[in-house]
Design a protein around this motif. Structure first.
Motif, short mmCIF file in Angstrom:
data_model
loop_
_atom_site.label_atom_id
_atom_site.label_comp_id
_atom_site.label_asym_id
_atom_site.label_seq_id
_atom_site.Cartn_x
_atom_site.Cartn_y
_atom_site.Cartn_z
N LYS A 87 0.79 -1.90 0.22
CA LYS A 87 -0.29 0.09 0.11
C LYS A 87 0.69 0.79 0.19
O LYS A 87 0.78 2.17 -0.91
N ILE A 88 2.18 1.81 1.09
CA ILE A 88 2.72 2.92 0.65
C ILE A 88 2.97 2.85 -0.50
O ILE A 88 3.37 3.96 -1.22
N HIS A 89 3.77 1.68 -1.24
CA HIS A 89 4.06 1.68 -2.59
C HIS A 89 3.36 2.18 -3.63
O HIS A 89 3.78 3.11 -3.81
N GLU A 90 2.02 2.26 -3.50
CA GLU A 90 1.23 2.60 -4.01
C GLU A 90 0.93 3.72 -4.26
O GLU A 90 0.57 4.66 -4.51
N GLN A 91 0.94 4.28 -2.59
CA GLN A 91 0.93 5.50 -2.43
C GLN A 91 1.45 6.14 -3.34
O GLN A 91 1.34 7.81 -3.34
N PHE A 92 2.93 5.90 -2.75
CA PHE A 92 4.10 6.61 -3.87
C PHE A 92 3.59 6.52 -5.73
O PHE A 92 4.19 7.55 -5.71
N GLU A 93 3.29 5.42 -5.67
CA GLU A 93 3.25 5.07 -7.46
C GLU A 93 1.93 6.56 -7.67
O GLU A 93 2.15 7.12 -9.57
N VAL A 94 0.93 6.73 -7.53
CA VAL A 94 0.26 7.53 -7.67
C VAL A 94 0.57 8.98 -7.63
O VAL A 94 0.22 9.69 -7.99
N ASN A 95 0.43 9.53 -6.13
CA ASN A 95 0.97 10.90 -5.76
C ASN A 95 2.78 11.29 -6.36
O ASN A 95 2.21 12.43 -5.86
N VAL A 96 3.10 10.80 -6.74
CA VAL A 96 4.33 11.13 -6.53
C VAL A 96 5.38 10.39 -7.85
O VAL A 96 5.46 11.29 -8.60
N PHE A 97 5.27 9.06 -8.84
CA PHE A 97 5.56 8.66 -8.99
C PHE A 97 4.96 8.86 -10.85
O PHE A 97 5.16 9.06 -11.61
N GLY A 98 3.68 8.80 -10.21
CA GLY A 98 2.83 9.09 -11.82
C GLY A 98 2.65 10.53 -11.87
O GLY A 98 2.87 11.11 -12.90
N MET A 99 2.87 11.79 -11.23
CA MET A 99 2.83 12.83 -10.92
C MET A 99 4.37 13.47 -11.55
O MET A 99 4.13 14.57 -13.15
N MET A 100 5.59 12.71 -11.75
CA MET A 100 7.04 12.92 -12.13
C MET A 100 6.75 12.64 -13.87
O MET A 100 6.92 12.55 -14.65
N ASP A 101 5.53 10.54 -13.82
CA ASP A 101 5.42 10.51 -15.29
C ASP A 101 4.77 11.43 -16.19
O ASP A 101 4.98 11.45 -17.58
N VAL A 102 3.71 11.91 -15.22
CA VAL A 102 2.75 12.68 -16.17
C VAL A 102 3.75 14.05 -16.43
O VAL A 102 3.32 14.46 -18.13
N THR A 103 4.66 14.94 -15.72
CA THR A 103 5.26 16.04 -15.56
C THR A 103 6.12 15.30 -17.42
O THR A 103 6.51 16.56 -18.20
N ARG A 104 6.90 14.36 -17.32
CA ARG A 104 8.06 13.61 -18.22
C ARG A 104 7.39 13.57 -19.24
O ARG A 104 8.03 14.26 -20.69
#
Length: 277
Positions: free
Chosen positions: A97-114
């Motif tokens: 669940k913690i991985h999912e939290q970062f996948e959505v809130n951090v890494f997903g945000m980074m991927d969209v920005t990229r």
């Protein structure tokens, strides 16, 4: 020509209201979400596309960005709004669940920005606006994973702002808190219901629950629509300002964190959340 905004997480809450505000102001809007086929309020039109974008699916990100550029010709503002919050003590929260939290809130945000940055660089202008939280400024117990993800978002956004400003691209952070007219609490509660409680934390959890209840009772009446209006103003004010506080109810905690001494702030927070044994 009308300007274009791409917004993530438009199925409810801030994202939906952000899309509606920009549309009312005459913008082209790419309202993205994981399940657009279930959307009933935002309707596709000449100036609005309702598009699938799952921040955990990089193919969907690339397709949504490409289709927005093909339809509207540019992306002038990117609003990274998609996110959710885990609630509960850290030890009870699974690694997955913690991985999912970062996948959505951090890494997903980074991927969209990229995915959007090449278009913004080509234009030599644009805005990347990331929706943070009061939990990206101060921390609260029972929200450790969420706070960690929003602290990461804030740090990333600030560092990115230095890289992009020479290219004419501004980075903005909007910090809301205490808004009840969204589905944020609904999902947090659903996530919390799946964990196994650890008895040793029970006194703390009980005391913290009362503190949160008192905070909710003392909140102002900030709405998702008001936050959406702050987002619009931040995205269009033409300044290099980085951070915008979106709701007044969290202002005392933000001020305590940023303007008092470390010792005074930590003592205040510990006194609030120490269980009455």
């Amino acid at each position: 020509m009308s300007k274009t905004v791409l917004v993530t997480g438009c199925s409810s809450g801030f994202g939906r209201d952000i899309a509606k505000v920009f549309a009312a102001e005459g913008w082209n809007v790419a309202a993205t979400m994981r399940t657009p086929e279930q959307e009933t309020e935002l309707h596709a039109s000449d100036r609005m596309s309702v598009t699938r974008l799952d921040v955990q699916d990089r193919v969907s990100i690339d397709v949504a960005v490409a289709s927005t550029l093909a339809r509207f010709g540019s992306i002038d503002v990117l609003i990274n709004n998609a996110g959710f919050g885990l609630f509960g003590v850290f030890e009870e929260t699974t690694r997955e669940k913690i991985h999912e939290q970062f996948e959505v809130n951090v890494f997903g945000m980074m991927d969209v920005t990229r995915a959007v940055l090449p278009a913004l660089r080509k234009q030599r202008y644009g805005v990347v606006l990331n929706v943070s939280s009061g939990a990206g400024v101060f921390t609260l117990p029972m929200l450790s994973a969420y706070c960690a993800s929003k602290f990461a978002l804030e740090g990333f956004s600030e560092a990115l702002s230095y890289e992009l400003l020479p290219l004419g691209i501004r980075v903005k952070i909007v910090e809301p808190g205490g808004v009840t007219s969204t589905r944020f609490g609904e999902r947090s509660g659903k996530e919390a219901s799946h964990r196994e409680p650890i008895a040793d934390y029970a006194p703390f959890v009980e005391g913290a629950a009362q503190v949160f209840a008192d905070l909710r009772a003392a909140r102002g009446l900030a709405t998702s629509e008001e936050v959406a209006r702050v987002v619009f103003e931040a995205a269009t004010d033409g300044t290099d300002r980085l951070r915008y506080l979106a709701t007044k109810d969290i202002a005392p905690l933000v001020e305590a964190r940023r303007q008092t001494s470390e010792e005074a702030y930590i003592e205040m927070m510990r006194s609030r959340f120490s269980p009455k044994m």
